[in-house]
Design an enzyme around this catalytic site. Sequence first.
Site, PDB file in Angstrom:
ATOM      1  N   GLU A 131       0.942  -1.131  -0.015  1.00 57.14           N
ATOM      2  CA  GLU A 131      -0.061  -0.143  -0.113  1.00 57.14           C
ATOM      3  C   GLU A 131       0.821   1.448   0.011  1.00 57.14           C
ATOM      4  O   GLU A 131       0.535   2.425   0.168  1.00 57.14           O
ATOM      5  CB  GLU A 131      -0.926   0.013   1.353  1.00 57.14           C
ATOM      6  N   HIS A 156      -7.753  -2.999  10.860  1.00 51.21           N
ATOM      7  CA  HIS A 156      -9.124  -3.777  10.755  1.00 51.21           C
ATOM      8  C   HIS A 156      -9.857  -3.761  11.939  1.00 51.21           C
ATOM      9  O   HIS A 156      -9.972  -4.632  12.601  1.00 51.21           O
ATOM     10  CB  HIS A 156      -8.861  -5.019  10.257  1.00 51.21           C
ATOM     11  N   HIS A 185      -3.408   2.162   8.819  1.00 43.24           N
ATOM     12  CA  HIS A 185      -4.497   1.248   8.238  1.00 43.24           C
ATOM     13  C   HIS A 185      -4.654   0.059   9.244  1.00 43.24           C
ATOM     14  O   HIS A 185      -3.625  -0.660   9.357  1.00 43.24           O
ATOM     15  CB  HIS A 185      -4.298   1.097   6.805  1.00 43.24           C
ATOM     16  N   HIS A 209     -13.909  -3.409   5.097  1.00 45.66           N
ATOM     17  CA  HIS A 209     -12.385  -3.613   5.266  1.00 45.66           C
ATOM     18  C   HIS A 209     -11.701  -3.096   6.262  1.00 45.66           C
ATOM     19  O   HIS A 209     -11.425  -3.787   7.142  1.00 45.66           O
ATOM     20  CB  HIS A 209     -11.843  -3.039   3.945  1.00 45.66           C
TER      21      HIS A 209
HETATM   22  O1  2HA Z   1      -1.408  -4.481   4.069  1.00 46.28           O
HETATM   23  O2  2HA Z   1      -4.393  -4.718   5.526  1.00 46.28           O
HETATM   24  O3  2HA Z   1      -5.316  -3.734   3.063  1.00 46.28           O
HETATM   25  C1  2HA Z   1      -2.482  -5.157   4.610  1.00 46.28           C
HETATM   26  C2  2HA Z   1      -3.756  -4.536   4.376  1.00 46.28           C
HETATM   27  C3  2HA Z   1      -3.964  -4.219   2.962  1.00 46.28           C
HETATM   28 ZN    ZN Z   2      -6.583  -3.657   5.263  1.00 46.28          ZN
END
Ligand code: 2HA
Ligand code: ZN
Length: 269
Positions: free
Chosen positions: A119, A144, A142, A214
């Site tokens: 990313e 989850h 980023h 996501h």
């Molecule tokens: O790189 O979560 O969405 C790991 C991730 C990409």
């Molecule tokens: Zn991710």
Amino acid sequence: MKSILEGHSALKAEVEKIAEVAGYLWQNGWAERNGGNITVNVTDLVDDEIRQLPAISEVKQIGVSLPALKGCYFYCKGTGKRMRDLARWPMDNGSVIRILDDCASYVIIADHPVMPTSELPSHLTVHASLIEKGSPYKATVHTHPIELVAMSHSKKFLGKDVLTKLLWSMIPETKAFCPLGLGIVPYTLPGSNALAEATLKELEDYDVVMWEKHGVFAKGLDVMDAFDQIDVLSKSAKIYINAKAMGFEPDGMSDEQLAEMTLAFSLPK
Ligand code: 2HA
Ligand code: ZN
């Protein structure tokens, strides 16, 4: 081999903070396997000695040209690496990169040739835009978060500022510590340019952006600030879900109570 962190206490402190946050992401259950990414602009923490370090990788293309990043340095999580490993060994599961003068390529300079996250183009695009705006923000995260991602599976929460208002109303601190709320990016292929562009656009108005079904993408002054904003939003989501699990729709703070908070804490409207 000597680590770049030895003798560079400011950089060391920053990387330790990144490792601490990586541990929180894992402990929260927000970072299964290699899930999530952290990229931090460490240019201000780099001295002449670091600037002179030789490359330990070949020249790699970013995939986009980002003139604002000329001569910048970033700590990046490695592609395929686990947050739980990064928490203990940040320089084995991430690396420091130097953006080259063409602004379209980079080299790894320390500690090991750990390839940055897939990313990287989207994270660097966000950093370039922050620099262009003169923003003091240095970190992008980023991850989850379970409850927030769960809520993104219902269309009723995805209208502009619907979730922001709901989450703010669960506990007063949420608006105080995430005063811009939560932007929404409709489901888009992970790693795609379309996702990067949509994220960049939402980050003009928000510090934290939900990627439907996501995860979230946050920017912050540093990695701890980005984490804190995700954490307060996640706390509100947990309160909402707990109330629903007890069988009732939570009342939420009233518009008057939120307005009073906004005034008392001098928050943006
Ligand atoms: O790189 O979560 O969405 C790991 C991730 C990409
Ligand atoms: Zn991710």
